[in-house]
Design a protein around this motif. Structure first.
Motif, PDB file in Angstrom:
ATOM      1  N   MET A   1       0.851  -1.191   0.000  1.00 53.08           N
ATOM      2  CA  MET A   1       0.000   0.000   0.000  1.00 53.08           C
ATOM      3  C   MET A   1       0.886   1.239   0.000  1.00 53.08           C
ATOM      4  SD  MET A   1      -3.082   1.075   2.626  1.00 53.08           S
ATOM      5  CE  MET A   1      -4.132  -0.252   2.043  1.00 53.08           C
ATOM      6  N   PHE A   2       0.483   2.237  -0.757  1.00 49.65           N
ATOM      7  CA  PHE A   2       1.244   3.484  -0.852  1.00 49.65           C
ATOM      8  C   PHE A   2       1.130   4.248   0.463  1.00 49.65           C
ATOM      9  CE2 PHE A   2       1.654   7.956  -2.191  1.00 49.65           C
ATOM     10  CZ  PHE A   2       2.898   7.885  -2.783  1.00 49.65           C
ATOM     11  N   SER A   3       2.254   4.759   0.979  1.00 44.20           N
ATOM     12  CA  SER A   3       2.273   5.471   2.260  1.00 44.20           C
ATOM     13  C   SER A   3       2.024   6.958   2.050  1.00 44.20           C
ATOM     14  CB  SER A   3       3.627   5.268   2.945  1.00 44.20           C
ATOM     15  OG  SER A   3       3.691   5.992   4.143  1.00 44.20           O
ATOM     16  N   ILE A   4       1.083   7.507   2.794  1.00 41.45           N
ATOM     17  CA  ILE A   4       0.738   8.920   2.685  1.00 41.45           C
ATOM     18  C   ILE A   4       1.076   9.619   3.996  1.00 41.45           C
ATOM     19  CG2 ILE A   4      -1.126  10.581   2.351  1.00 41.45           C
ATOM     20  CD1 ILE A   4      -2.574   8.526   0.660  1.00 41.45           C
ATOM     21  N   SER A   5       1.949  10.630   3.950  1.00 42.38           N
ATOM     22  CA  SER A   5       2.287  11.422   5.127  1.00 42.38           C
ATOM     23  C   SER A   5       1.228  12.493   5.339  1.00 42.38           C
ATOM     24  CB  SER A   5       3.650  12.086   4.946  1.00 42.38           C
ATOM     25  OG  SER A   5       4.655  11.145   4.723  1.00 42.38           O
ATOM     26  N   THR A   6       1.082  12.960   6.561  1.00 39.48           N
ATOM     27  CA  THR A   6       0.165  14.067   6.793  1.00 39.48           C
ATOM     28  C   THR A   6       0.810  15.363   6.316  1.00 39.48           C
ATOM     29  OG1 THR A   6       0.969  14.602   9.011  1.00 39.48           O
ATOM     30  CG2 THR A   6      -0.737  12.897   8.840  1.00 39.48           C
ATOM     31  N   PHE A 189      -8.202   4.550  -3.342  1.00 42.19           N
ATOM     32  CA  PHE A 189      -7.595   4.370  -4.662  1.00 42.19           C
ATOM     33  C   PHE A 189      -6.157   4.896  -4.667  1.00 42.19           C
ATOM     34  CE2 PHE A 189      -6.487   6.420  -8.689  1.00 42.19           C
ATOM     35  CZ  PHE A 189      -6.510   5.323  -9.550  1.00 42.19           C
ATOM     36  N   ILE A 190      -5.969   6.114  -4.110  1.00 39.50           N
ATOM     37  CA  ILE A 190      -4.633   6.716  -4.071  1.00 39.50           C
ATOM     38  C   ILE A 190      -3.686   5.877  -3.219  1.00 39.50           C
ATOM     39  CG2 ILE A 190      -3.317   8.681  -3.174  1.00 39.50           C
ATOM     40  CD1 ILE A 190      -4.578   9.272  -5.833  1.00 39.50           C
ATOM     41  N   LEU A 197       1.033   6.414 -10.288  1.00 42.98           N
ATOM     42  CA  LEU A 197       0.616   7.676 -10.887  1.00 42.98           C
ATOM     43  C   LEU A 197       1.762   8.679 -10.872  1.00 42.98           C
ATOM     44  CD1 LEU A 197      -2.886   8.190  -9.217  1.00 42.98           C
ATOM     45  CD2 LEU A 197      -2.432   7.439 -11.564  1.00 42.98           C
ATOM     46  N   PRO A 198       1.841   9.549 -11.873  1.00 46.22           N
ATOM     47  CA  PRO A 198       2.819  10.648 -11.803  1.00 46.22           C
ATOM     48  C   PRO A 198       2.531  11.526 -10.591  1.00 46.22           C
ATOM     49  CG  PRO A 198       1.846  10.482 -13.995  1.00 46.22           C
ATOM     50  CD  PRO A 198       1.049   9.585 -13.110  1.00 46.22           C
ATOM     51  N   LYS A 199       3.583  12.090 -10.032  1.00 39.62           N
ATOM     52  CA  LYS A 199       3.435  12.914  -8.839  1.00 39.62           C
ATOM     53  C   LYS A 199       2.467  14.068  -9.057  1.00 39.62           C
ATOM     54  CE  LYS A 199       6.396  14.754  -5.195  1.00 39.62           C
ATOM     55  NZ  LYS A 199       7.791  15.016  -4.775  1.00 39.62           N
ATOM     56  N   ARG A 200       2.476  14.665 -10.254  1.00 39.87           N
ATOM     57  CA  ARG A 200       1.626  15.820 -10.531  1.00 39.87           C
ATOM     58  C   ARG A 200       0.146  15.452 -10.542  1.00 39.87           C
ATOM     59  NH1 ARG A 200       3.917  14.301 -15.362  1.00 39.87           N
ATOM     60  NH2 ARG A 200       2.464  13.950 -17.098  1.00 39.87           N
TER      61      ARG A 200
END
Length: 213
Positions: A1-6, A189-190, A197-200
């Motif tokens: 799973m992709f890690s998302i920081s706050t 999804f993200i 996905l591209p960063k932009r």
């Protein structure tokens, strides 16, 4: 799973202390002990944190629960009798009537070699593009927003205020506790497919660090 920081974590990485000013300190709502509430996290990290906010009732609430050095003031006209190592404004500039005045006032309150750290939504992200397409002509979900910025427009307005960009980047600012079903589906999804996905497209927020020219 992709890690998302706050977003809060991303901001604090660029904050120099010990003297910090948090503009718009109460946020949309006060979230004491939440990792998402920037002012609370700044207080844990730095010894002298001052906060200002235009919302008088929220400032009063902060004082009632024990937060000192918080004041009612406008981001466009505040006058404090001190200067700061870092001035932080998370998700604020897009709410203002005159963002240029805000940057000028912030610049006046910096110590030599001080910095301003700002975050603001990135309008060309997948999240905001989809929202605009689905809900046109209501192309912004927050009715309090007055403008969108991009890297080029932020550079222009900063230079007019006597500032230059020391650093900027695209970051993720997604929450996992939002009750909106569509939003939660998109965040899932993200988190699952963001790495592809591209960063932009993946990132929905911009972070800028400014210093005096």
């Amino acid at each position: 799973m992709f890690s998302i920081s706050t977003r809060t974590e991303q901001i604090i990485k660029h904050v120099k202390g010990p003297n910090v000013l948090d503009i718009g300190c109460t946020g949309h709502i006060i979230e004491v002990n939440s990792p998402y509430w920037l002012h609370g996290q700044l207080r844990q990290k730095f010894s002298n944190v001052v906060g200002i906010d235009i919302n008088a009732s929220n400032v009063k609430r902060l004082k009632e629960i024990g937060y000192d050095n918080v004041y009612v003031a406008s981001a466009e006209s505040f006058e404090l009798q001190q200067q700061f190592d870092t001035i932080v404004a998370g998700e604020l500039i897009e709410h203002l009537s005159n963002p240029g005045l805000f940057l000028q006032q912030a610049r006046k309150h910096l110590v030599p070699n001080g910095r301003i750290v700002i975050t603001t939504p990135y309008p060309f992200s997948l999240a905001y593009t989809l929202y605009a397409l689905i809900n046109f002509p209501r192309t912004c979900s927050n009715l309090e927003h007055t403008c969108w910025f991009c890297p080029q427009t932020m550079k222009s307005i900063a230079e007019r205020a006597g500032l230059k960009i020391l650093y900027w980047d695209l970051i993720e600012d997604y929450r996992f506790d939002n009750p909106a079903k569509r939003y939660n589906l998109f965040v899932r999804f993200i988190s699952l497919f963001g790495r592809f996905l591209p960063k932009r497209l993946r990132c929905n927020t911009m972070i800028f660090v400014f210093e005096k020219i």
